[in-house]
Design a protein around this motif. Structure first.
Motif, PDB file in Angstrom:
ATOM      1  N   LEU A 160       0.794  -1.223   0.000  1.00  0.00           N
ATOM      2  CA  LEU A 160       0.000   0.000   0.000  1.00  0.00           C
ATOM      3  C   LEU A 160       0.833   1.283   0.000  1.00  0.00           C
ATOM      4  CD1 LEU A 160      -2.791   1.180  -0.127  1.00  0.00           C
ATOM      5  CD2 LEU A 160      -2.951   0.997   2.369  1.00  0.00           C
ATOM      6  N   PRO A 161       1.917   1.404   0.784  1.00  0.00           N
ATOM      7  CA  PRO A 161       2.686   2.656   0.726  1.00  0.00           C
ATOM      8  C   PRO A 161       3.189   2.980  -0.679  1.00  0.00           C
ATOM      9  CG  PRO A 161       3.289   1.414   2.680  1.00  0.00           C
ATOM     10  CD  PRO A 161       2.419   0.518   1.860  1.00  0.00           C
ATOM     11  N   GLU A 162       3.652   1.969  -1.398  1.00  0.00           N
ATOM     12  CA  GLU A 162       4.130   2.230  -2.760  1.00  0.00           C
ATOM     13  C   GLU A 162       2.975   2.560  -3.697  1.00  0.00           C
ATOM     14  OE1 GLU A 162       6.959   0.290  -6.252  1.00  0.00           O
ATOM     15  OE2 GLU A 162       6.780  -0.699  -4.308  1.00  0.00           O
ATOM     16  N   LEU A 163       1.833   1.905  -3.522  1.00  0.00           N
ATOM     17  CA  LEU A 163       0.664   2.234  -4.332  1.00  0.00           C
ATOM     18  C   LEU A 163       0.216   3.669  -4.085  1.00  0.00           C
ATOM     19  CD1 LEU A 163      -1.384  -1.069  -3.960  1.00  0.00           C
ATOM     20  CD2 LEU A 163      -0.232  -0.244  -6.016  1.00  0.00           C
ATOM     21  N   LEU A 164       0.264   4.105  -2.833  1.00  0.00           N
ATOM     22  CA  LEU A 164      -0.095   5.490  -2.517  1.00  0.00           C
ATOM     23  C   LEU A 164       0.914   6.465  -3.118  1.00  0.00           C
ATOM     24  CD1 LEU A 164      -1.217   5.097   1.205  1.00  0.00           C
ATOM     25  CD2 LEU A 164      -2.677   5.356  -0.812  1.00  0.00           C
ATOM     26  N   TRP A 165       2.191   6.058  -3.136  1.00  0.00           N
ATOM     27  CA  TRP A 165       3.197   6.909  -3.772  1.00  0.00           C
ATOM     28  C   TRP A 165       2.909   7.046  -5.268  1.00  0.00           C
ATOM     29  CZ3 TRP A 165       6.905   5.745  -7.554  1.00  0.00           C
ATOM     30  CH2 TRP A 165       7.807   6.782  -7.820  1.00  0.00           C
ATOM     31  N   LEU A 166       2.507   5.966  -5.916  1.00  0.00           N
ATOM     32  CA  LEU A 166       2.170   6.028  -7.341  1.00  0.00           C
ATOM     33  C   LEU A 166       0.965   6.943  -7.563  1.00  0.00           C
ATOM     34  CD1 LEU A 166       2.653   2.283  -8.311  1.00  0.00           C
ATOM     35  CD2 LEU A 166       4.053   4.214  -9.065  1.00  0.00           C
ATOM     36  N   LEU A 167      -0.026   6.854  -6.677  1.00  0.00           N
ATOM     37  CA  LEU A 167      -1.160   7.787  -6.741  1.00  0.00           C
ATOM     38  C   LEU A 167      -0.667   9.216  -6.616  1.00  0.00           C
ATOM     39  CD1 LEU A 167      -4.200   8.577  -6.542  1.00  0.00           C
ATOM     40  CD2 LEU A 167      -3.996   8.185  -4.071  1.00  0.00           C
ATOM     41  N   HIS A 168       0.221   9.432  -5.673  1.00  0.00           N
ATOM     42  CA  HIS A 168       0.796  10.765  -5.465  1.00  0.00           C
ATOM     43  C   HIS A 168       1.500  11.256  -6.732  1.00  0.00           C
ATOM     44  CE1 HIS A 168       3.009  14.033  -3.666  1.00  0.00           C
ATOM     45  NE2 HIS A 168       4.166  13.405  -3.795  1.00  0.00           N
ATOM     46  N   MET A 169       2.236  10.382  -7.408  1.00  0.00           N
ATOM     47  CA  MET A 169       2.913  10.771  -8.642  1.00  0.00           C
ATOM     48  C   MET A 169       1.911  11.198  -9.714  1.00  0.00           C
ATOM     49  SD  MET A 169       6.240  10.738  -8.486  1.00  0.00           S
ATOM     50  CE  MET A 169       5.884  11.617  -6.942  1.00  0.00           C
ATOM     51  N   GLY A 170       0.769  10.499  -9.778  1.00  0.00           N
ATOM     52  CA  GLY A 170      -0.268  10.907 -10.720  1.00  0.00           C
ATOM     53  C   GLY A 170      -0.809  12.288 -10.403  1.00  0.00           C
ATOM     54  N   LEU A 171      -1.000  12.569  -9.117  1.00  0.00           N
ATOM     55  CA  LEU A 171      -1.478  13.889  -8.714  1.00  0.00           C
ATOM     56  C   LEU A 171      -0.430  14.958  -8.967  1.00  0.00           C
ATOM     57  CD1 LEU A 171      -3.248  12.921  -5.365  1.00  0.00           C
ATOM     58  CD2 LEU A 171      -4.344  13.526  -7.530  1.00  0.00           C
ATOM     59  N   VAL A 172       0.841  14.618  -8.770  1.00  0.00           N
ATOM     60  CA  VAL A 172       1.914  15.568  -9.066  1.00  0.00           C
ATOM     61  C   VAL A 172       1.928  15.898 -10.555  1.00  0.00           C
ATOM     62  CG1 VAL A 172       4.427  15.859  -9.176  1.00  0.00           C
ATOM     63  CG2 VAL A 172       3.355  14.952  -7.100  1.00  0.00           C
TER      64      VAL A 172
END
Length: 226
Positions: A160-172
């Motif tokens: 989950l932490p890495e999946l959330l980071w990928l979500l964050h990259m999409g938002l960035v």
């Protein structure tokens, strides 16, 4: 290669910081492509050789900026994460804080992205050179999960932490291209995304969904091995 932190004295660290700060001033003034290592060295008051001693290239100076943003992001969410236990609230805090930290550099982000979009570029968030910044950012999302009220299957908990980071990259990425005043569209997107993610993660414990979650975890493991 840039000088590792363990090899730096206090004076060396000040010199390194002065070069990085000079680079950001020139990137803002002249643009990333317009700033040269020679001009950066002159702005910092050091020799060109000294500048190259600390940073191999302008790309490594951008990496220093990435690292500084992660430090600022972690500091910005520290107090809120210490008091908020709800997963949605914790995630919202982290996603909301990043645009505030990065806002002074929004104009530069578009210039950096032209290079970061190339998967072979050291400026790509997925590159080996970006590993320290990527790890620091993922660690923030690890904190989001660890201190929350979520109850998760072990496999999803690991991913989950890495999946959330990928979500964050999409938002960035959306933020980089966001021309709305003060990037309000990006803020609204984060606001709408958080409850959706919260529901999906909590649904993962239902038996009817658990098999799909296991398949996703296995897929991520296979991709990582590949």
């Amino acid at each position: 290669m840039t000088v590792p932190p363990t090899a730096r004295t206090a004076r060396a660290e000040r010199t390194r910081a002065a070069i990085a700060e000079a680079a950001m001033r020139l990137f803002h003034r002249d643009g990333y492509d317009g700033a040269t290592m020679r001009a950066i060295a002159e702005e910092a008051g050091v020799s060109l050789g000294n500048a190259y001693y600390y940073f191999d290239s302008k790309q490594h100076l951008v990496q220093a900026f990435y690292d500084a943003v992660q430090v600022a992001h972690a500091a910005a969410v520290d107090e809120a994460l210490a008091s908020e236990r709800g997963f949605a609230g914790r995630l919202r805090v982290v996603l909301d804080a990043w645009p505030e930290v990065a806002r002074p550099h929004h104009a530069l982000a578009t210039q950096f992205f032209r290079h970061a979009a190339d998967p072979r570029s050291p400026l790509s968030p997925f590159s080996p050179e970006s590993a320290p910044a990527r790890a620091a950012s993922t660690a923030i999302f690890e904190r989001v999960v660890t201190g929350s009220d979520l109850r998760l299957a072990p496999g999803l908990r690991r991913e989950l932490p890495e999946l959330l980071w990928l979500l964050h990259m999409g938002l960035v990425l959306h933020w980089v291209h966001d021309a709305s005043p003060d990037q309000e569209r990006s803020r609204l997107l984060a606001e709408r995304v958080v409850p959706v993610v919260d529901r999906l993660v909590r649904l993962s414990r239902l038996p009817v969904v658990r098999g799909v979650v296991d398949d996703v975890v296995d897929l991520l493991a296979a991709l990582r091995q590949g």
